[in-house]
Design a protein around this motif. Structure first.
Motif, mmCIF file in Angstrom:
data_model
loop_
_atom_site.group_PDB
_atom_site.id
_atom_site.type_symbol
_atom_site.label_atom_id
_atom_site.label_comp_id
_atom_site.label_asym_id
_atom_site.label_seq_id
_atom_site.Cartn_x
_atom_site.Cartn_y
_atom_site.Cartn_z
ATOM 1 N N UNK A 315 5.424 -5.075 -9.037
ATOM 2 C CA UNK A 315 5.117 -6.212 -8.069
ATOM 3 C C UNK A 315 3.963 -5.910 -7.389
ATOM 4 N N UNK A 316 3.204 -6.794 -6.861
ATOM 5 C CA UNK A 316 1.940 -6.627 -6.307
ATOM 6 C C UNK A 316 2.125 -7.051 -4.831
ATOM 7 N N UNK A 317 1.893 -6.494 -3.762
ATOM 8 C CA UNK A 317 2.178 -7.127 -2.521
ATOM 9 C C UNK A 317 0.791 -6.655 -1.706
ATOM 10 N N UNK A 318 0.200 -7.483 -1.093
ATOM 11 C CA UNK A 318 -1.161 -7.415 -0.232
ATOM 12 C C UNK A 318 -0.890 -7.743 1.132
ATOM 13 N N UNK A 319 -1.384 -7.091 2.162
ATOM 14 C CA UNK A 319 -1.447 -7.732 3.397
ATOM 15 C C UNK A 319 -2.656 -8.451 3.628
ATOM 16 N N UNK A 320 -2.567 -9.392 4.562
ATOM 17 C CA UNK A 320 -3.694 -10.102 4.783
ATOM 18 C C UNK A 320 -4.963 -9.538 5.111
#
Length: 329
Positions: A315-320
């Protein structure tokens, strides 16, 4: 800190040179790994000369902080663990002090005294069985940043426990990259890129006016990219898929959780962008240990740094604010 060049960033060079400057690149084996040094200058000779300058500076730093060279100041600190404080240069003292501050803000997820665990964990392909719980427990007793004692007045470092060891690893490589960027800017070199075994510091633009573009590897598909990002600053990646131990069919990352003495789990890779390579490296390693939720919370206090994470489940997770050009897998 464990070495963090696991996710190899790819420099995507733009073609064409309609400007008066030229770009030259050279690789060198430094600080235990490969450095790719790119300098943009008015002509080839100048660029090559400044590459020489960068290599000399990285070599100088290596002979201060490398823990695998017995003659360095850091090695002498390790050799005298539990015996006496060792006088070091101000530069080494300040790097150690910054490392301890990072340990404090990450609640020990980042810890340069991890190096004591190297005695029981091997990630060079030779390890085929798990260390015993007793061996892990014994080694972990030597890990703890609060037992690293700095005396600013005497400029000394003391490791309180016999058998303790500190190692800067990729944090030191990031520091070297940042120092060389500052040196080049001070000498009028307004563009360049230093790839410190996958941890990158880029400044300015390429001779054709285009930004430096860095590819982010897909940890589940060799030689594939999940995306690319334009960089003017640092980009570092910590990952668990190129340097690991394969035991009974299970892959164990080289990034150790200082609290447990065992490899971190949950995230396969963490990429950080920001102004400084040293700090970006510390964050990418720390978040591998902390996990996605605590990692995102940590970065809220450091808005200049952005994160892209890939979990063990893909799964991909990005911070703002992390703006990546996605590439289909």
């Amino acid at each position: 800190m464990i070495r963090l060049f696991l996710l190899l960033a790819l420099v995507v060079a733009a073609g064409g040179n309609s400007f008066s400057q030229v770009k030259r690149t050279r690789d060198a084996f430094l600080m235990g790994g490969r450095f790719d040094i790119t300098i943009v200058a008015k002509d080839s000779l100048t660029a090559e000369q400044y590459i020489d300058t960068v290599i000399a500076e990285i070599s100088r730093i290596e002979y201060l902080i490398s823990d695998w060279k017995p003659e360095t100041q850091v090695s002498r600190v390790n050799q005298n663990a539990g015996i006496r404080p060792v006088k070091v240069d101000q530069e080494v003292l300040e790097l150690t002090e910054r490392a301890l501050k990072i340990s404090e803000i990450t609640n020990g997820a980042f810890d340069i005294s991890f190096a004591a665990m190297e005695k029981i964990w091997k990630f060079d392909g030779t390890m085929t069985t798990m260390p015993s719980p007793e061996a892990v427990k014994k080694a972990r007793q030597k890990v703890g940043y609060k037992n690293i004692i700095i005396n600013k007045e005497s400029s000394t470092i003391f490791l309180r426990l016999p058998g303790m060891k500190i190692g800067f690893g990729a944090l030191g490589e990031g520091y070297a990259a940042d120092k060389c960027r500052a040196m080049m800017l001070a000498r009028g070199i307004t563009a360049g890129l230093i790839n410190a075994t996958g941890d990158i510091q880029a400044w300015g633009k390429q001779p054709n006016g285009r930004p430096w573009r860095i590819g982010i590897n897909d940890p589940f598909k060799s030689n594939d990219l999940v995306g690319a990002i334009a960089v003017n600053g640092a980009i570092t990646t910590s990952g668990s898929y190129e340097k690991y131990a394969l035991i009974d069919g299970k892959r164990y990352t080289h990034i150790i959780n200082p609290a447990t003495g065992y490899p971190a789990t949950g995230l396969t890779s963490v990429t950080i962008t920001g102004p400084d390579t040293e700090m970006a490296n510390a964050f990418s390693t720390s978040i591998m240990v902390l996990g996605k939720d605590a990692g995102l919370k940590l970065l809220q206090n450091f808005p200049e740094y952005k994160a892209f994470m890939i979990t063990d489940a893909g799964k991909y997770i990005t911070s703002p604010g992390f703006n990546m050009e996605k590439i289909n897998r």
